[in-house]
Design a protein around this motif. Structure first.
Motif, PDB file in Angstrom:
ATOM      1  N   UNK A   1       0.037  -3.473  -4.191  1.00 21.55           N
ATOM      2  CA  UNK A   1      -0.837  -2.683  -3.222  1.00 21.55           C
ATOM      3  C   UNK A   1      -0.366  -3.649  -1.498  1.00 21.55           C
ATOM      4  N   UNK A   2      -0.638  -5.074  -1.589  1.00 20.78           N
ATOM      5  CA  UNK A   2      -0.383  -4.993  -0.297  1.00 20.78           C
ATOM      6  C   UNK A   2       1.262  -4.427   0.838  1.00 20.78           C
ATOM      7  N   UNK A   3       2.390  -4.309  -0.085  1.00 26.09           N
ATOM      8  CA  UNK A   3       2.824  -3.713   0.856  1.00 26.09           C
ATOM      9  C   UNK A   3       3.198  -2.225   0.618  1.00 26.09           C
ATOM     10  N   UNK A   4       2.393  -1.659  -0.054  1.00 21.95           N
ATOM     11  CA  UNK A   4       2.511  -0.227  -0.178  1.00 21.95           C
ATOM     12  C   UNK A   4       1.405  -0.334   1.828  1.00 21.95           C
ATOM     13  N   UNK A   5       0.486  -0.923   1.597  1.00 16.28           N
ATOM     14  CA  UNK A   5      -0.419  -1.118   2.918  1.00 16.28           C
ATOM     15  C   UNK A   5       0.179  -0.737   3.798  1.00 16.28           C
ATOM     16  N   UNK A   6       1.234  -2.512   4.147  1.00 10.03           N
ATOM     17  CA  UNK A   6       1.869  -2.413   5.101  1.00 10.03           C
ATOM     18  C   UNK A   6       2.587  -0.943   5.144  1.00 10.03           C
ATOM     19  N   UNK A   7       3.507  -0.750   4.191  1.00  9.20           N
ATOM     20  CA  UNK A   7       4.700   0.248   4.726  1.00  9.20           C
ATOM     21  C   UNK A   7       3.939   1.603   5.406  1.00  9.20           C
ATOM     22  N   UNK A   8       2.615   1.893   4.698  1.00 11.92           N
ATOM     23  CA  UNK A   8       1.986   2.882   5.379  1.00 11.92           C
ATOM     24  C   UNK A   8       1.363   3.099   6.483  1.00 11.92           C
ATOM     25  N   UNK A   9       0.918   1.382   6.808  1.00 11.79           N
ATOM     26  CA  UNK A   9       0.651   1.284   7.969  1.00 11.79           C
ATOM     27  C   UNK A   9       1.637   1.280   9.413  1.00 11.79           C
ATOM     28  N   UNK A  10       2.935   1.316   9.085  1.00 11.23           N
ATOM     29  CA  UNK A  10       3.685   1.150   9.845  1.00 11.23           C
ATOM     30  C   UNK A  10       4.186   3.363  10.865  1.00 11.23           C
ATOM     31  N   UNK A  11       3.951   3.650   9.239  1.00 12.44           N
ATOM     32  CA  UNK A  11       4.494   4.814   9.128  1.00 12.44           C
ATOM     33  C   UNK A  11       3.430   6.111   9.933  1.00 12.44           C
ATOM     34  N   UNK A  12       1.911   5.295  10.244  1.00 14.94           N
ATOM     35  CA  UNK A  12       0.954   6.221  10.520  1.00 14.94           C
ATOM     36  C   UNK A  12       1.419   6.489  11.816  1.00 14.94           C
TER      37      UNK A  12
ATOM     38  N   UNK B   1       7.290  -2.705 -11.643  1.00 17.64           N
ATOM     39  CA  UNK B   1       7.286  -2.183 -10.418  1.00 17.64           C
ATOM     40  C   UNK B   1       8.167  -1.112  -9.020  1.00 17.64           C
ATOM     41  N   UNK B   2       9.162  -0.883  -9.682  1.00 18.76           N
ATOM     42  CA  UNK B   2      10.203  -0.005  -9.026  1.00 18.76           C
ATOM     43  C   UNK B   2       8.655   1.810  -9.223  1.00 18.76           C
ATOM     44  N   UNK B   3       9.245   1.756 -10.547  1.00 15.94           N
ATOM     45  CA  UNK B   3       8.205   2.993 -10.844  1.00 15.94           C
ATOM     46  C   UNK B   3       7.108   3.104  -9.999  1.00 15.94           C
ATOM     47  N   UNK B   4       6.132   2.641  -9.895  1.00 15.05           N
ATOM     48  CA  UNK B   4       4.914   2.036  -9.460  1.00 15.05           C
ATOM     49  C   UNK B   4       5.091   2.746  -7.289  1.00 15.05           C
ATOM     50  N   UNK B   5       6.299   1.637  -6.958  1.00 16.25           N
ATOM     51  CA  UNK B   5       6.769   2.048  -5.796  1.00 16.25           C
ATOM     52  C   UNK B   5       7.214   3.099  -5.383  1.00 16.25           C
ATOM     53  N   UNK B   6       7.651   3.140  -5.897  1.00 12.97           N
ATOM     54  CA  UNK B   6       8.197   5.012  -5.782  1.00 12.97           C
ATOM     55  C   UNK B   6       7.056   6.023  -6.229  1.00 12.97           C
ATOM     56  N   UNK B   7       6.421   5.657  -7.006  1.00 17.79           N
ATOM     57  CA  UNK B   7       4.902   6.591  -6.656  1.00 17.79           C
ATOM     58  C   UNK B   7       4.319   6.861  -5.473  1.00 17.79           C
ATOM     59  N   UNK B   8       4.030   5.259  -4.706  1.00 18.74           N
ATOM     60  CA  UNK B   8       3.292   5.085  -4.462  1.00 18.74           C
ATOM     61  C   UNK B   8       3.655   5.688  -2.580  1.00 18.74           C
ATOM     62  N   UNK B   9       4.871   5.403  -2.586  1.00 17.29           N
ATOM     63  CA  UNK B   9       5.864   5.542  -1.251  1.00 17.29           C
ATOM     64  C   UNK B   9       6.303   7.076  -0.850  1.00 17.29           C
TER      65      UNK B   9
END
Length: 939
Positions: free
Chosen positions: A385-396, A776-784
């Motif tokens: 989740x910290x990585x998901x939040x980081x990448x979403x933060x850059x793209x908004x 991990x891969x499937x989780x990141x695919x889904x959330x990004x």
């Protein structure tokens, strides 16, 4: 830190050389194979300055005093002239830039030194036998370091430089018995990129070698009489063994006073905790510790060195161990060594130093993640989740997060004037956001940011996740080191199972895990017990970066036989890693050795060949496959035999990894059993009772699912398989395979679940049994998946208007047609690149670098058309992109006229330029573990 100068050398593939008969010359004209041709062919590379290059330049200048010498001041002036001329859009500027480029090339090009990638051993044998010819000059083998051998690369030298260069680089060393591979590695230390430093006064000491009893997983060979036809060659057993330890392998100490001198020489505003040093046959780390104070408190002023000579400790700058001075026995004394270094122009150097402050976070890798227990989905979510939040933060729509991403550590520097930020970066997207934050809504900028993080997104599928902590150097207990150096009983400041870290102690942490790449077995996720006491407070005060290990434990064995010559570990207090690590024994085995001999120069190439084709990548890939296969059987007692066999193989792969490194040392290694990676064909006349079904059920003959994001060929195979399976699922279930795979297990019908278990997964070209990394891969695919959908948007009209210069209201029709033709040519080239890159992650970087040069060619054409009027040409390009082709990408005008667009934005902006800068005390913006504040800048 001062900049290390880059020089240019030629680099060729042996296939290309073979194609031209190992003779390269210019076909047209008589000026020879020119640097211009080499650069256009992509065969010119930048190489940081090193001892070999310095010596080549010295020989060259001695032979021809009138040629242009490398002079940092003159070079800096040439670059300044070139920068000013680039602002001029005319023929005179182009001609002057061409003249300046010629002078820079004459100063920085080293034609005598050539790098060759060996694609075929027969090519190398041909070069060794007959030589390589470039412009009529013959080139012969110079060196091949361990790092160069791992990538099948050798260095050649022009024959007329060969004898003198080798004489100077040998630095007067006497002939001693040594293995070919070690000699190659030690001689090639002269190719290490180095900052030169003052000559130190050295106290050379013996290594501290002891034996200790430790409980380990011991790997041993299976005797021939016990071995079966289909079985492992080795076995693992839990044993208490008496093991050898070199407590300070690869490291020494540097005095506080000399560390300050070196820091000043490197233009640092702090004293690093450690320096990685180089000189003739000298390699390793020296750590800053006040050994002079220790000696004074013990009443010691003199000590005998390894040669038996007295050394004045009060005048000593550096203490080196025998393990650092690789050919110490080729000299009679340190004094003789110093004299020969001076005679041969051999300078002391530093390859790297520890940072002023350690990073607050780092990105993990799949080897770290696969070695912990991630069977619980909640643990996977917490880790990701910290990585998901980081990448979403850059793209908004947050320009500050975007600027921090684009400028990286430039925003962290406390020694620069941020009013000059535009001189420190060439990123026009970041500049545009600083000038006008509203530009975050501009379609090219939004698309550019998302395209920039696409690589980061793909890397998260491969386990590159944000973790609190950092990579830092391994340090032995330096109090124990001083005790050894001055002849005292070694007790150390740390007991067994105790460690020290300035970084983590400052944060009040006592438990962290440490991991070193490559990591293949679970026990290598090493839990550290951090301590602080009176001795560490007194003697480790300069060790503000790094992890200090006690001298009584098995940590170096745990970290895959690491030492202290610069090896680094990642440490994190991440709660998932702390609670999900396995508590296994360290793995070790008896190390083989090679007989030493007197070196024959003509035979050294044979050691190169022996070291080529490193298998370490293949070995670690096989371990990753076994981790994913293990997930198929884990937790089911009926498959205990499968689980036990896979776990044993993973332990044995730890030895295979070490063997692949030892192969480069000339050691004969045990090959990995073929039945681990290939299915066994049943033979009717086989007399042995072989369980074919068992062995074939756990064979690692495929790569894990998440590797589709690492290898383009695996991705292509998987996509074709999905297409085929989709047709089958539509027919059987009236449902796509994608919907079935995206469904939760409880939402599947029995038929769908059975189909996945019995048909889809077993016949897939990739392994996907929900192992650690695949989860991990499937989780990141889904959330990004949502990020890429944000790219498509139209630029507001007022932002387009702000990009124009405002001085050109009308364009001539023929000018529009000309610019549109350039636009279509650019688009055609980019479309061609896109086709090449489709599903090809492996070569995308090299293809992109090829395309980067293309806008420059178009810009030159436009320059010739619109001489002296860059504003008009830029406005015309904006018009073509945004008004003639509103639905297409806008990278044409940005890639060619990005600088001018930024100038226009500066002129038209009604807001004060701002950017985020590091402010740990009062910052309100959080980014990658740090705090930032927005400040105004005058650009």
């Amino acid at each position: 830190m001062k900049k290390l100068q880059q020089f240019y050398i030629m680099k060729f593939s042996s296939t290309r050389l073979d194609k031209f008969g190992y003779h390269l010359k210019r076909i047209l004209g008589n000026s020879g194979y020119h640097i211009r041709d080499i650069r256009q062919n992509g065969e010119l590379i930048a190489l940081a300055d090193n001892q070999a290059l310095r010596t080549i330049r010295n020989i060259r200048y001695e032979r021809n005093p009138n040629i242009m010498r490398y002079d940092p001041a003159i070079l800096s002036d040439l670059y300044a002239q070139k920068k000013n001329l680039k602002k001029q859009f005319n023929d005179y500027a182009k001609r002057q830039i061409s003249i300046i480029n010629g002078k820079i090339d004459e100063m920085l090009f080293i034609p005598e030194y050539v790098s060759v990638v060996i694609d075929d051993i027969s090519h190398y044998r041909k070069i060794i036998r007959d030589g390589l010819y470039i412009n009529g000059f013959k080139y012969v083998r110079l060196m091949c370091s361990a790092g160069q051998a791992r990538v099948n690369t050798v260095i050649l030298i022009r024959e007329d430089f060969d004898a003198e260069l080798k004489k100077r680089l040998r630095c007067g060393a006497k002939s001693v018995k040594i293995t070919k591979n070690k000699y190659n590695a030690y001689f090639a230390l002269s190719s290490s990129a180095t900052y030169t430093i003052p000559h130190p006064n050295v106290y050379l000491i013996d290594d501290c070698e002891i034996e200790m009893e430790k409980k380990v997983d011991w790997i041993s060979k299976i005797p021939k009489e016990e071995k079966k036809a289909i079985a492992n060659n080795e076995r693992v057993s839990e044993e208490i063994k008496t093991l050898p330890f070199n407590l300070f392998d690869g490291c020494g100490a540097v005095s506080v006073e000399f560390a300050k001198r070196v820091a000043d020489e490197l233009e640092l505003d702090y004293i690093p905790s450690a320096f990685c040093v180089r000189c003739a046959y000298v390699k390793g780390m020296v750590f800053v510790v006040d050994f002079k104070q220790y000696a004074a408190e013990c009443g010691i002023t003199e000590m005998k060195d390894l040669y038996g000579n007295l050394v004045d400790i009060t005048e000593t700058d550096m203490i080196l161990t025998k393990s650092q001075f690789k050919l110490w026995n080729a000299y009679d004394s340190i004094q003789e060594y110093d004299r020969l270094c001076e005679e041969n122009g051999f300078l002391w150097g530093v390859t790297k130093v520890t940072p002023k402050t350690d990073d607050n976070c780092f990105r993990s890798n799949y080897q770290f993640c696969q070695a912990i227990d991630l069977t619980n989905d909640d643990d996977v979510a917490e880790l990701c989740d910290p990585t998901v939040k980081w990448l979403n933060g850059i793209s908004i729509d947050d320009p500050n997060q975007a600027i921090l991403f684009l400028l990286g550590k430039l925003c962290d520097k406390d020694d620069i004037d941020f009013n000059n930020i535009f001189d420190l970066t060439s990123d026009n997207v970041a500049k545009a956001l600083i000038v006008n934050p509203e530009m975050i809504s501009e379609e090219y900028i939004k698309s550019n940011i998302i395209m920039s993080i696409n690589k980061k997104i793909r890397e998260t599928y491969l386990g590159k996740l944000i973790l609190d902590g950092n990579f830092s150097v391994m340090i032995p207990d330096m109090y124990a080191f001083m005790q050894h150096a001055f002849g005292h009983t070694v007790t150390g400041a740390l007991k067994e199972f105790e460690h020290y870290s300035y970084f983590w102690n400052k944060r009040g942490k006592t438990d962290v895990v440490a991991m070193r790449s490559p990591l293949t077995w679970r026990s290598e996720v090493n839990k550290l017990n951090l301590k602080n006491n009176e001795l560490t407070e007194k003697w480790f005060k300069y060790l503000t970066s790094g992890i200090v290990y006690n001298v009584w434990g098995c940590d170096c064995i745990i970290h895959a036989d690491s030492d202290f010559d610069g090896d680094i570990v990642a440490t994190t207090d991440n709660p998932v890693f702390l609670r999900c690590r396995y508590d296994n024994l360290p793995i070790t085995y008896s190390k083989s050795t090679v007989d030493k001999e007197y070196i024959s120069e003509d035979e050294l190439y044979k050691a190169d060949i022996q070291s080529f084709d490193s298998t370490i990548g293949r070995i670690t890939n096989i371990s990753t496959a076994f981790y994913e296969i293990l997930a198929r059987y884990e937790g089911d007692i009926t498959f205990k035999r499968e689980q036990d066999e896979i776990l044993e193989r993973l332990k044995l792969i730890r030895k295979s990894q070490g063997d692949s490194i030892d192969k480069a040392k000339g050691i004969k290694i045990e090959p990995m059993p073929k039945h681990w990676t290939r299915k066994i064909s049943k033979k009717p006349d086989n007399v042995e009772d072989i369980d074919y079904e068992f062995y074939n059920s756990i064979v690692a003959d495929k790569k894990p699912y998440f590797f589709r994001y690492l290898y383009s060929s695996e991705n292509s195979k998987y996509l074709k398989y999905l297409d085929k399976e989709n047709d089958v699922c539509m027919m059987l279930f009236q449902k796509s395979i994608y919907d079935i795979l995206d469904s939760a297990p409880e939402d599947l019908t029995d038929a769908e679940r059975d189909y996945l278990i019995d048909k889809f997964y077993p016949y897939s070209p990739l392994i996907d049994y929900n192992g650690r990394m695949n989860k991990i891969c499937h989780y990141m695919e889904k959330h990004l998946s949502e990020i890429k959908r944000k790219r498509h948007m139209k630029t507001p009209e007022h932002l387009v208007k702000s990009m124009y210069s405002g001085t050109n209201l009308n364009f001539a029709e023929e000018d529009i047609e000309y610019m549109n033709a350039q636009y279509l040519d650019y688009k055609s080239q980019k479309d061609s690149l896109r086709v090449k890159r489709k599903s090809d992650y492996t070569h995308s970087v090299s293809q992109t670098s090829e395309f980067i040069k293309y806008p420059l060619a178009i810009r030159d054409r436009i320059t010739d058309k619109f001489i002296g009027d860059v504003q008009y040409a830029c406005d015309l390009a904006i018009y073509v992109c945004y008004e003639l082709h509103p639905s297409r990408t806008k990278d044409f005008c940005w890639s060619i006229f990005g600088n001018q667009i930024v100038e226009n934005l500066k002129k038209n902006s009604t807001v004060t330029p701002k950017m985020p800068v590091l402010d740990e005390k009062n910052g309100t913006i959080s980014y990658l573990g740090k705090k930032y504040s927005v400040v105004e800048v005058n650009v």
